[in-house]
Design a protein around this motif. Sequence first.
Motif, mmCIF file in Angstrom:
data_model
loop_
_atom_site.group_PDB
_atom_site.id
_atom_site.type_symbol
_atom_site.label_atom_id
_atom_site.label_comp_id
_atom_site.label_asym_id
_atom_site.label_seq_id
_atom_site.Cartn_x
_atom_site.Cartn_y
_atom_site.Cartn_z
ATOM 1 N N PRO A 1 -7.725 2.978 -7.514
ATOM 2 C CA PRO A 1 -6.781 2.100 -6.821
ATOM 3 C C PRO A 1 -7.100 2.062 -5.321
ATOM 4 C CG PRO A 1 -5.665 3.859 -8.070
ATOM 5 C CD PRO A 1 -7.105 4.231 -7.934
ATOM 6 N N VAL A 2 -7.276 0.865 -4.789
ATOM 7 C CA VAL A 2 -7.597 0.721 -3.365
ATOM 8 C C VAL A 2 -6.732 -0.381 -2.731
ATOM 9 C CG1 VAL A 2 -9.964 1.582 -3.531
ATOM 10 C CG2 VAL A 2 -9.547 -0.829 -3.958
ATOM 11 N N ALA A 3 -5.542 -0.584 -3.289
ATOM 12 C CA ALA A 3 -4.714 -1.704 -2.822
ATOM 13 C C ALA A 3 -3.633 -1.285 -1.826
ATOM 14 C CB ALA A 3 -4.078 -2.396 -4.026
ATOM 15 N N GLY A 4 -3.622 -0.014 -1.453
ATOM 16 C CA GLY A 4 -2.588 0.456 -0.521
ATOM 17 C C GLY A 4 -2.765 -0.147 0.868
ATOM 18 N N MET A 5 -1.733 -0.032 1.694
ATOM 19 C CA MET A 5 -1.773 -0.698 2.994
ATOM 20 C C MET A 5 -2.436 0.139 4.094
ATOM 21 S SD MET A 5 1.579 -3.044 3.155
ATOM 22 C CE MET A 5 2.789 -2.036 2.381
ATOM 23 N N THR B 1 -7.669 -3.816 -6.399
ATOM 24 C CA THR B 1 -7.693 -4.219 -4.985
ATOM 25 C C THR B 1 -6.461 -5.059 -4.644
ATOM 26 O OG1 THR B 1 -8.844 -6.290 -5.350
ATOM 27 C CG2 THR B 1 -10.212 -4.348 -5.082
ATOM 28 N N GLY B 2 -6.346 -5.410 -3.392
ATOM 29 C CA GLY B 2 -5.217 -6.234 -2.962
ATOM 30 C C GLY B 2 -5.638 -7.133 -1.817
ATOM 31 N N ARG B 3 -4.667 -7.662 -1.131
ATOM 32 C CA ARG B 3 -4.923 -8.508 0.022
ATOM 33 C C ARG B 3 -5.749 -7.746 1.070
ATOM 34 N NH1 ARG B 3 -1.733 -12.275 -1.061
ATOM 35 N NH2 ARG B 3 -0.226 -10.877 -2.008
ATOM 36 N N ASN B 4 -6.569 -8.439 1.833
ATOM 37 C CA ASN B 4 -7.366 -7.810 2.889
ATOM 38 C C ASN B 4 -8.435 -6.866 2.374
ATOM 39 O OD1 ASN B 4 -6.282 -8.967 5.131
ATOM 40 N ND2 ASN B 4 -4.712 -7.399 5.432
ATOM 41 N N GLN C 1 -3.960 -6.237 -7.480
ATOM 42 C CA GLN C 1 -2.538 -5.874 -7.523
ATOM 43 C C GLN C 1 -1.873 -6.809 -6.521
ATOM 44 O OE1 GLN C 1 -1.553 -2.089 -5.744
ATOM 45 N NE2 GLN C 1 0.368 -1.919 -6.848
ATOM 46 N N GLY C 2 -1.119 -7.793 -7.038
ATOM 47 C CA GLY C 2 -0.589 -8.862 -6.174
ATOM 48 C C GLY C 2 0.212 -8.330 -5.000
ATOM 49 N N GLU C 3 0.942 -7.276 -5.230
ATOM 50 C CA GLU C 3 1.827 -6.717 -4.205
ATOM 51 C C GLU C 3 1.683 -5.207 -4.274
ATOM 52 O OE1 GLU C 3 6.471 -7.258 -3.442
ATOM 53 O OE2 GLU C 3 5.669 -8.445 -5.099
ATOM 54 N N ALA C 4 1.632 -4.523 -3.133
ATOM 55 C CA ALA C 4 1.477 -3.057 -3.140
ATOM 56 C C ALA C 4 2.819 -2.419 -3.535
ATOM 57 C CB ALA C 4 1.011 -2.577 -1.769
ATOM 58 N N ARG C 5 3.036 -2.311 -4.856
ATOM 59 C CA ARG C 5 4.324 -1.781 -5.343
ATOM 60 C C ARG C 5 4.226 -0.331 -5.786
ATOM 61 N NH1 ARG C 5 6.299 -5.577 -9.825
ATOM 62 N NH2 ARG C 5 8.035 -4.133 -9.828
ATOM 63 N N GLY C 6 3.185 0.355 -5.314
ATOM 64 C CA GLY C 6 3.067 1.777 -5.595
ATOM 65 C C GLY C 6 1.883 2.108 -6.483
ATOM 66 N N TYR D 1 -11.067 16.145 1.184
ATOM 67 C CA TYR D 1 -10.662 15.489 2.434
ATOM 68 C C TYR D 1 -9.824 14.258 2.093
ATOM 69 C CZ TYR D 1 -14.851 18.102 3.551
ATOM 70 O OH TYR D 1 -15.794 19.096 3.635
ATOM 71 N N ASP D 2 -8.680 14.129 2.737
ATOM 72 C CA ASP D 2 -7.861 12.928 2.594
ATOM 73 C C ASP D 2 -8.314 11.975 3.700
ATOM 74 O OD1 ASP D 2 -5.978 10.957 2.608
ATOM 75 O OD2 ASP D 2 -4.252 12.270 2.916
ATOM 76 N N THR D 3 -9.224 11.058 3.364
ATOM 77 C CA THR D 3 -9.794 10.207 4.411
ATOM 78 C C THR D 3 -8.825 9.119 4.880
ATOM 79 O OG1 THR D 3 -10.866 8.747 2.811
ATOM 80 C CG2 THR D 3 -12.171 10.599 3.642
ATOM 81 N N GLY D 4 -7.645 9.055 4.275
ATOM 82 C CA GLY D 4 -6.611 8.133 4.757
ATOM 83 C C GLY D 4 -5.785 8.773 5.867
ATOM 84 N N ASP D 5 -6.052 10.061 6.144
ATOM 85 C CA ASP D 5 -5.344 10.794 7.195
ATOM 86 C C ASP D 5 -6.342 10.980 8.344
ATOM 87 O OD1 ASP D 5 -3.183 12.883 8.033
ATOM 88 O OD2 ASP D 5 -5.081 13.958 8.160
ATOM 89 N N ARG D 6 -5.939 10.638 9.566
ATOM 90 C CA ARG D 6 -6.911 10.587 10.663
ATOM 91 C C ARG D 6 -7.603 11.922 10.929
ATOM 92 N NH1 ARG D 6 -3.035 8.193 14.990
ATOM 93 N NH2 ARG D 6 -1.809 9.753 13.891
ATOM 94 N N LEU D 7 -6.838 13.014 10.935
ATOM 95 C CA LEU D 7 -7.438 14.315 11.236
ATOM 96 C C LEU D 7 -8.396 14.752 10.114
ATOM 97 C CD1 LEU D 7 -7.643 16.716 13.140
ATOM 98 C CD2 LEU D 7 -5.651 17.731 11.986
#
Length: 310
Positions: A15-19, A62-65, A109-114, A265-271
């Motif tokens: 899943p790569v549709a998160g914001m 995937t999602g928008r963007n 995924q039309g809308e990021a609903r989780g 590593y959680d690459t969605g977290d900046r540190l």
Amino acid sequence: MSSPTARPARKAVIPVAGMGTRFLPATKAVPKELLPVVDRPALQYIVEEAARAGLPEVLMVTGRNKAAIEDFFDRHPELESALEKKGDAERLAAVHESTDVAQVHFVRQGEARGLGHAVLQASAFVGDEPFAVLLGDDLIDARDHLLEHMLAVQAEHGGAVIALLDVGRENIDKYGAVAIEPGEQEVVDGDQVVRVTGLVEKPPVEEAPSSLAIIGRYVLPASVFDVLRETPPGRGGEIQLTDALATLVERGEPVHGVVFSGRRYDTGDRLDYLKAVVRLAAERDDLGPPLRSWLREFVADLPAEGASSS
Ligand code: UTP
């Protein structure tokens, strides 16, 4: 209780549709899954991990963007012929890596609903087989074999298998948390295997059933789709995969956890992203030697914590 599955998992869902709000403003235009970890997008490491574990069929939700993700896993004939003309075999091989590693499919995924809703979009692709889910921003070091261990546990016990990490009680409110069966535990190649008896998404610290957090690898039975269809929005108004897994436990399906003891590593977290880039680059043969010597000098010059830097 369902019996162990006759068929091993063969497909991976990413899943790569998160914001990606933790990485704004970069993620306004660039999906966080494409942020480079040294010179390759985080997502490429994850697709390679799936292929190494014997799952060469990959579906990205995937999602928008996120069009750049589809471009990345597609051929780029102009670039390829330019590199061929220059005789740059090394870069040409690097360009081919992303298209050769796996058969990558896409669904929107039309809308990021989780996360639960994102996984549900994979039901037609998966059919009635067990399948793996790898979160697109959760990087497991290639030297650790978490997914292989999870697939082995799923083949033995059936049901669902989730990856767990001991994050310490003080941090558990940022994760899905699990309750486990006490007593003797099986160990697979250094990773402990536990039986999960309950799950709760981001509990307050004082109510958490343990300090074991769910991290971004799952091996799931196809029965999870029916559960997800009936799972109402939970924490944050999102359809939570954790809630669907809690229902599987309540229905008596086996849910096991593999407690990961390696590097993640959680690459969605900046540190965590910065740590991943520095660590993986420092360990590489090409960039490692000059980076390590620069790092030693840099660290030696760092002011003590609390002191002013100028
Ligand atoms: P995260 O919660 O880490 O992703 O979801 P996010 O929402 O993009 O991140 P922040 O918190 O806003 O920074 C875990 C994974 O699930 C995917 C994300 O892309 C990520 O890989 N996801 C999440 C979806 O595909 N769809 C969703 O609706 C939510």
